[in-house]
Design an enzyme around this catalytic site. Structure first.
Site, PDB file in Angstrom:
ATOM      1  N   SER A  30       0.823  -1.214   0.000  1.00 11.25           N
ATOM      2  CA  SER A  30       0.000   0.000   0.000  1.00 11.25           C
ATOM      3  C   SER A  30       0.855   1.261   0.000  1.00 11.25           C
ATOM      4  O   SER A  30       0.489   2.269  -0.618  1.00 11.25           O
ATOM      5  CB  SER A  30      -0.944  -0.001   1.202  1.00 11.25           C
ATOM      6  OG  SER A  30      -0.231  -0.137   2.412  1.00 11.25           O
ATOM      7  N   HIS A  49       0.893   4.497   4.311  1.00 12.03           N
ATOM      8  CA  HIS A  49       0.263   5.256   3.227  1.00 12.03           C
ATOM      9  C   HIS A  49       0.858   6.660   3.127  1.00 12.03           C
ATOM     10  O   HIS A  49       1.207   7.124   2.037  1.00 12.03           O
ATOM     11  CB  HIS A  49      -1.249   5.368   3.475  1.00 12.03           C
ATOM     12  CG  HIS A  49      -1.954   4.057   3.499  1.00 12.03           C
ATOM     13  ND1 HIS A  49      -3.267   3.915   3.889  1.00 12.03           N
ATOM     14  CD2 HIS A  49      -1.530   2.804   3.169  1.00 12.03           C
ATOM     15  CE1 HIS A  49      -3.616   2.647   3.798  1.00 12.03           C
ATOM     16  NE2 HIS A  49      -2.580   1.947   3.376  1.00 12.03           N
TER      17      HIS A  49
END
Length: 278
Positions: free
Chosen positions: A82, A134
């Site tokens: 991610s 992230h």
């Protein structure tokens, strides 16, 4: 094998785990979700800028995401791409900004990208989602976009094209890139190197950035009446059988046998307990 275990990165200097965890996933659904995201985000970038540049952006962004995650979340095991995927989103945003003059519907594209980024980061405030990966991946990719995804200005390309197809010399543009593009390239390069080196040094010195930022944990999880952000305590019981150790997770009843050589320290036993209870 290869997952991001902060204890091993710090105490055994296994820095390679900051890279290897990008290629591992927590199951088929996790893998398919990341592959689907990579198809939608990465294809256009790779078609326009090539495999090499996008590959470097992807891997370095994943490293940046793993690094920031390790500085804030130092318990448990982390896998997934991610951070690297958010790096591609960051690269798309900075590519739009640094090549601003060549786009037609620039404001619509900018607004769309910002909305996509905000929605994805907002999902990260849910529990069990590593939003620090992230954020770290997005910031790394944003800076890398200014470095890898810079395009020559339109007038420079046009003048070269006219000169190659015309016998008469056309007025040439002296510089391939505009001054603001050079400035953004230099600033981004300095910030990226300084950030990654500083973060790695802090991690290897066992720094926990939660001690220096009391509110930063809210960036990854915001507690509500529906869920709690406190990490669940894991409890296991162990029984020695010959030269092996039987470890049982008390929360779900899962158990397994491990050689004593692999469970000689309390840290190793805690990691095995975490695997059984996850």
């Amino acid at each position: 094998m290869g997952a991001l275990e902060v204890g091993k990165v710090i105490h055994r200097h296994q820095v390679w785990r900051l890279f290897s965890c990008i290629w591992l996933h927590g199951g088929v659904v996790h893998l398919l979700a990341n592959m689907l995201s990579l198809v939608f985000i990465g294809i256009r970038l790779e078609q326009e800028f090539g495999f090499v540049r996008i590959g470097f952006l992807y891997v370095i962004s994943g490293f940046g995401g793993s690094l920031l995650s390790a500085l804030f979340i130092q318990e448990g095991i982390s896998v997934g791409a991610s951070g690297a995927l958010f790096g591609l989103l960051g690269g798309m945003l900075s590519e739009l900004l640094i090549n601003w003059t060549i786009y037609a519907n620039k404001f619509a594209a900018l607004l769309t990208l910002i909305v996509i980024v905000v929605i994805n980061l907002a999902v990260g405030i849910l529990p069990h989602v590593d939003n620090f990966a992230h954020i770290g991946g997005f910031v790394s990719g944003f800076l890398l976009g200014f470095i890898f995804l810079i395009r020559p200005q339109f007038k420079w390309v046009s003048s070269r094209h006219r000169n190659s197809h015309s016998s008469a010399a056309a007025p040439s543009v002296k510089y391939k890139h505009k001054p603001y593009q050079y400035a953004l390239w230099v600033i981004s390069f300095i910030l990226l190197i300084a950030g990654l080196v500083t973060g790695l040094v802090l991690l290897l010195r066992s720094a926990n950035l939660n001690d220096r930022c009391s509110w930063c944990h809210y960036l990854s999880c915001i507690p509500t009446s529906k869920w709690s952000c406190k990490s669940q305590q894991l409890y296991c019981e162990s029984t020695q059988i010959g030269n092996q150790l039987n470890i049982t997770c008390l929360s779900n009843g899962r158990s397994d046998m491990f050689p004593l050589s692999n469970t000689s320290t309390s840290e190793a036993q805690q990691q095995l307990c975490s695997r059984l209870c996850s």
